[in-house]
Motif scaffolding. Structure first.
Motif, PDB file in Angstrom:
ATOM      1  N   GLU A  37       0.649  -1.221   0.063  1.00 19.50           N
ATOM      2  CA  GLU A  37       0.024   0.039  -0.001  1.00 19.50           C
ATOM      3  C   GLU A  37       0.820   1.092   0.136  1.00 19.50           C
ATOM      4  N   ALA A  38       0.510   2.174  -0.820  1.00 13.33           N
ATOM      5  CA  ALA A  38       1.294   3.333  -1.087  1.00 13.33           C
ATOM      6  C   ALA A  38       1.168   4.238   0.174  1.00 13.33           C
ATOM      7  N   GLY A  39       0.207   4.436   0.674  1.00 12.62           N
ATOM      8  CA  GLY A  39      -0.213   5.076   1.970  1.00 12.62           C
ATOM      9  C   GLY A  39       0.159   4.874   3.222  1.00 12.62           C
ATOM     10  N   PRO A  40      -0.080   5.422   4.365  1.00 12.97           N
ATOM     11  CA  PRO A  40      -0.020   5.123   5.725  1.00 12.97           C
ATOM     12  C   PRO A  40      -0.996   3.942   6.280  1.00 12.97           C
ATOM     13  N   ASP A  41      -0.580   3.396   7.294  1.00  8.99           N
ATOM     14  CA  ASP A  41      -1.594   2.745   8.102  1.00  8.99           C
ATOM     15  C   ASP A  41      -2.250   3.637   9.094  1.00  8.99           C
ATOM     16  N   ARG A  42      -3.352   4.108   9.304  1.00 11.62           N
ATOM     17  CA  ARG A  42      -4.034   4.819  10.077  1.00 11.62           C
ATOM     18  C   ARG A  42      -4.958   4.210  11.137  1.00 11.62           C
ATOM     19  N   GLY A  43      -5.018   2.815  11.065  1.00 12.85           N
ATOM     20  CA  GLY A  43      -5.774   2.179  11.976  1.00 12.85           C
ATOM     21  C   GLY A  43      -7.208   1.665  11.111  1.00 12.85           C
ATOM     22  N   ARG A  44      -8.051   1.066  11.912  1.00 12.54           N
ATOM     23  CA  ARG A  44      -9.050   0.429  11.193  1.00 12.54           C
ATOM     24  C   ARG A  44     -10.483   1.211  11.179  1.00 12.54           C
ATOM     25  N   GLY A 199       3.325   2.393   3.099  1.00  9.10           N
ATOM     26  CA  GLY A 199       4.624   2.969   2.561  1.00  9.10           C
ATOM     27  C   GLY A 199       5.059   2.348   1.461  1.00  9.10           C
ATOM     28  N   HIS A 200       4.422   1.853   0.815  1.00  7.41           N
ATOM     29  CA  HIS A 200       5.133   0.955  -0.400  1.00  7.41           C
ATOM     30  C   HIS A 200       4.184   1.217  -1.458  1.00  7.41           C
ATOM     31  N   ASP A 201       4.853   2.224  -2.323  1.00  4.84           N
ATOM     32  CA  ASP A 201       4.223   2.853  -3.628  1.00  4.84           C
ATOM     33  C   ASP A 201       4.914   2.057  -4.892  1.00  4.84           C
ATOM     34  N   VAL A 202       3.930   1.316  -5.350  1.00  3.35           N
ATOM     35  CA  VAL A 202       4.382   0.576  -6.436  1.00  3.35           C
ATOM     36  C   VAL A 202       4.367   1.303  -7.777  1.00  3.35           C
ATOM     37  N   LEU A 203       5.517   1.370  -8.433  1.00  6.72           N
ATOM     38  CA  LEU A 203       5.776   2.263  -9.556  1.00  6.72           C
ATOM     39  C   LEU A 203       5.517   1.635 -10.900  1.00  6.72           C
ATOM     40  N   GLY A 204       5.779   0.440 -10.979  1.00  2.00           N
ATOM     41  CA  GLY A 204       5.515  -0.508 -12.085  1.00  2.00           C
ATOM     42  C   GLY A 204       5.877  -2.201 -11.822  1.00  2.00           C
ATOM     43  N   VAL A 205       5.245  -2.837 -12.793  1.00  2.03           N
ATOM     44  CA  VAL A 205       5.462  -4.109 -12.784  1.00  2.03           C
ATOM     45  C   VAL A 205       6.401  -4.491 -13.635  1.00  2.03           C
ATOM     46  N   ARG A 206       7.395  -5.312 -13.246  1.00  2.00           N
ATOM     47  CA  ARG A 206       8.311  -6.095 -13.800  1.00  2.00           C
ATOM     48  C   ARG A 206       8.018  -7.225 -14.736  1.00  2.00           C
ATOM     49  N   VAL A 207       8.407  -7.010 -15.967  1.00  2.59           N
ATOM     50  CA  VAL A 207       7.986  -8.136 -17.208  1.00  2.59           C
ATOM     51  C   VAL A 207       9.103  -8.655 -17.616  1.00  2.59           C
ATOM     52  N   GLU A 208       9.493 -10.021 -17.572  1.00  2.81           N
ATOM     53  CA  GLU A 208      10.585 -10.621 -18.111  1.00  2.81           C
ATOM     54  C   GLU A 208      10.335 -11.526 -19.092  1.00  2.81           C
ATOM     55  N   ARG A 209      10.831 -11.421 -20.347  1.00  5.00           N
ATOM     56  CA  ARG A 209      10.483 -12.603 -21.116  1.00  5.00           C
ATOM     57  C   ARG A 209       8.749 -12.607 -21.401  1.00  5.00           C
ATOM     58  N   GLY A 210       8.189 -11.376 -21.355  1.00  2.00           N
ATOM     59  CA  GLY A 210       6.730 -11.579 -21.479  1.00  2.00           C
ATOM     60  C   GLY A 210       5.870 -11.877 -20.359  1.00  2.00           C
ATOM     61  N   VAL A 217       9.008  -0.976  -6.432  1.00  4.72           N
ATOM     62  CA  VAL A 217       8.549  -0.149  -5.281  1.00  4.72           C
ATOM     63  C   VAL A 217       9.223   1.054  -4.904  1.00  4.72           C
ATOM     64  N   ARG A 218       8.617   1.992  -4.727  1.00  3.61           N
ATOM     65  CA  ARG A 218       9.365   3.218  -3.774  1.00  3.61           C
ATOM     66  C   ARG A 218       8.734   3.243  -2.401  1.00  3.61           C
ATOM     67  N   THR A 219      10.042   3.091  -1.329  1.00  2.00           N
ATOM     68  CA  THR A 219       9.405   2.805  -0.035  1.00  2.00           C
ATOM     69  C   THR A 219       9.324   4.437   0.587  1.00  2.00           C
ATOM     70  N   GLU A 220       9.068   4.506   1.632  1.00  6.64           N
ATOM     71  CA  GLU A 220       8.685   5.787   2.293  1.00  6.64           C
ATOM     72  C   GLU A 220       9.863   6.732   2.582  1.00  6.64           C
ATOM     73  N   ASP A 221      10.881   6.056   2.567  1.00  8.58           N
ATOM     74  CA  ASP A 221      12.106   6.866   3.021  1.00  8.58           C
ATOM     75  C   ASP A 221      12.833   7.009   1.265  1.00  8.58           C
ATOM     76  N   GLY A 222      12.146   6.787   0.229  1.00  2.00           N
ATOM     77  CA  GLY A 222      12.295   7.451  -0.996  1.00  2.00           C
ATOM     78  C   GLY A 222      13.066   6.270  -1.895  1.00  2.00           C
ATOM     79  N   GLU A 223      13.610   5.085  -1.415  1.00  2.00           N
ATOM     80  CA  GLU A 223      14.391   4.030  -1.680  1.00  2.00           C
ATOM     81  C   GLU A 223      13.620   3.035  -2.648  1.00  2.00           C
ATOM     82  N   LEU A 224      14.285   2.860  -4.075  1.00  2.92           N
ATOM     83  CA  LEU A 224      13.775   2.075  -4.937  1.00  2.92           C
ATOM     84  C   LEU A 224      14.076   0.692  -4.622  1.00  2.92           C
ATOM     85  N   ARG A 225      13.151  -0.282  -4.672  1.00  2.00           N
ATOM     86  CA  ARG A 225      13.518  -1.497  -4.263  1.00  2.00           C
ATOM     87  C   ARG A 225      12.596  -2.617  -5.232  1.00  2.00           C
TER      88      ARG A 225
END
Length: 479
Positions: A37-44, A199-210, A217-225
């Motif tokens: 989920e890109a956004g935060p967890d603010r409870g239920r 806090g895990h913003d999905v930027l795109g789907v990896r596609v390999e050999r179709g 993913v871009r994490t909330e601290d800005g790191e690409l993983r």
């Protein structure tokens, strides 16, 4: 770039569709699952339980006051603005919806939908009750009132009691059902609680050999993983699902179009009015005002629109009525999500939509239904039934003001601009972009759920069908 985690299934989006899919995977014993989920967890807490009624109304009608409101796209032609956008947080719109629990009408399911899916929605699924019945069982088990309460007659018009996936909370206020309930300690013990990573913003789907092999993913601290997975489920809302799909289709085939057609929202119009001489109203109407329940008339293939009515008591003793109609916008090339592929993910996204001639027919039918009810109320009161006056243009620019203004004896009409109902759907239709198992025909390993997969939406709000199809997808992935 080191992988963040390796899982069998990654679900993109922790809203109603993504959570319901993940819950079914957990219920079937699959634990190699992560919900991102890109956004935060603010409870239920549902917005109607976590805020005062006035604050909840403001968050809905003035979304700029909501810190979790996000519109990750541009718009063309003045549509999909104002109220339109995401509630980017764990739970998503499942913590904002009103709980109306209606299936798609048979006349809408009879066309364009894969027959197997229709059978499983309405007749039988997994050697038991239908998917729609399973959703009813889930929400009644959570605490909602079972469907089938007595309806309401207004003059010559008969309304059914509208089923709601809601309950009154012990501390006050009310909540609508969210699949997050299955993550609570007191939730369904048969559900294995798969992790939800905020806090895990999905930027795109990896596609390999179709084939889809994970997500960037871009994490909330800005790191690409990277998150590696054998199955990727798009459950991020229709517009974001469309952008992620366009990127993935282009990665699989560089000649793939940079847009997806079929985008629709619901067509919605209504009116409000106050009756100061409440003693002249029938006992049934006054009783309905004390209870405050919603009632409805189911639309036909001709009107393609349901009508709702709710009576409430004001602080000054008047009885107020709100009636609205929700109708089907048909899919076509006029509604589409387009991406500009210059630059890194996420690609710049633009929404195009407009009201077509077929939609005008629905608007006309809605105005007739609303006028019919107003005429019945006027006759009950013994006053002239002046025609309801609607703007020739769809979408009231002052919608929030019209909905919050004090009710008066003169009816005040309104209509929702496209996108403002937040029921956008249709770009990744089952049987077209997706096969009958929710998998992209052009990208194996990539799946989608939520309203974006509906081949035809009917007049009903999409929540019941979203929960049903997400349960179905979870079972398919588990199997």
């Amino acid at each position: 770039m080191e992988p963040l985690v390796d899982v069998e299934t990654v679900v993109v989006g922790a809203g109603m569709a993504g959570l319901a899919t993940a819950a079914e995977l957990g219920r079937r014993g699959r634990d190699s699952v992560a919900v991102l989920e890109a956004g935060p967890d603010r409870g239920r807490a549902h917005m109607q339980n976590g805020h005062s009624p006035a604050a909840a109304l403001r968050l809905w009608l003035r979304p700029e006051t909501d810190p979790d409101f996000h519109r990750p796209y541009e718009t063309a032609g003045g549509v999909y603005r104002d109220l339109a956008g995401l509630r980017r947080r764990v739970g998503g719109r499942s913590l904002y919806w009103g709980g109306v629990l209606l299936p798609i009408e048979p006349w809408a399911l009879s066309e364009e939908w894969p027959k197997t899916v229709v059978t499983e929605l309405t007749e039988t699924w997994d050697e038991g009750p239908s998917l729609y019945q399973r959703v009813v069982d889930d929400v009644v088990g959570w605490g909602a009132e079972p469907p089938g309460a007595p309806g309401l007659t207004v003059g010559a018009l008969a309304f059914d009691r509208t089923p709601h996936a809601t309950r009154v909370e012990p501390a006050g206020g009310w909540s609508a059902f969210s699949p997050l309930a299955w993550w609570d300690e007191g939730g369904d013990p048969s559900v294995r609680r798969v992790p939800i990573l905020a806090g895990h913003d999905v930027l795109g789907v990896r596609v390999e050999r179709g084939r889809a092999t994970g997500v960037l993913v871009r994490t909330e601290d800005g790191e690409l993983r990277d998150v590696r997975a054998n199955q990727v489920v798009l459950a991020a809302g229709t517009v974001v699902n469309s952008r992620l799909a366009i990127q993935a289709l282009a990665a699989s085939d560089s000649g793939a179009p940079r847009e997806l057609p079929g985008l629709v929202d619901k067509l919605s119009q209504g009116f409000t009015v106050a009756f100061t001489d409440a003693e002249r109203l029938p006992d049934a109407v006054r009783a309905a005002a004390r209870e405050g329940h919603v009632h409805h008339r189911t639309g036909t293939a001709g009107t393609r629109a349901n009508q709702f009515v709710r009576f409430t008591e004001s602080a000054h003793g008047a009885i107020e009525m709100t009636s609205w109609s929700m109708g089907e916008q048909r899919r076509g090339p006029h509604g589409r999500v387009r991406c500009d592929d210059s630059g890194a993910w996420p690609w710049r996204t633009t929404v195009h939509a407009r009201v077509e001639a077929a939609d005008e027919a629905v608007r006309t039918a809605q105005q007739y239904l609303l006028g019919e009810l107003w005429a019945e109320m006027a006759q009950l009161l013994g006053v002239p039934a002046e025609p309801l006056l609607f703007s020739p243009d769809h979408g009231s620019p002052d919608l929030a003001d019209r909905l919050t203004a004090a009710r008066t004896p003169t009816p005040r009409t309104y209509s929702f601009p496209l996108g403002s109902e937040q029921h956008e759907a249709g770009t990744l239709a089952l049987g077209e972009v997706l096969d009958d198992d929710h998998q992209f025909a052009a990208v194996p390993g990539l799946y989608a759920c939520g309203p974006s997969v509906l081949p035809r939406t009917g007049a009903a709000n999409p929540s019941m069908t979203t929960l049903a199809l997400s349960k179905r997808l979870g079972a398919i992935l588990a199997g």
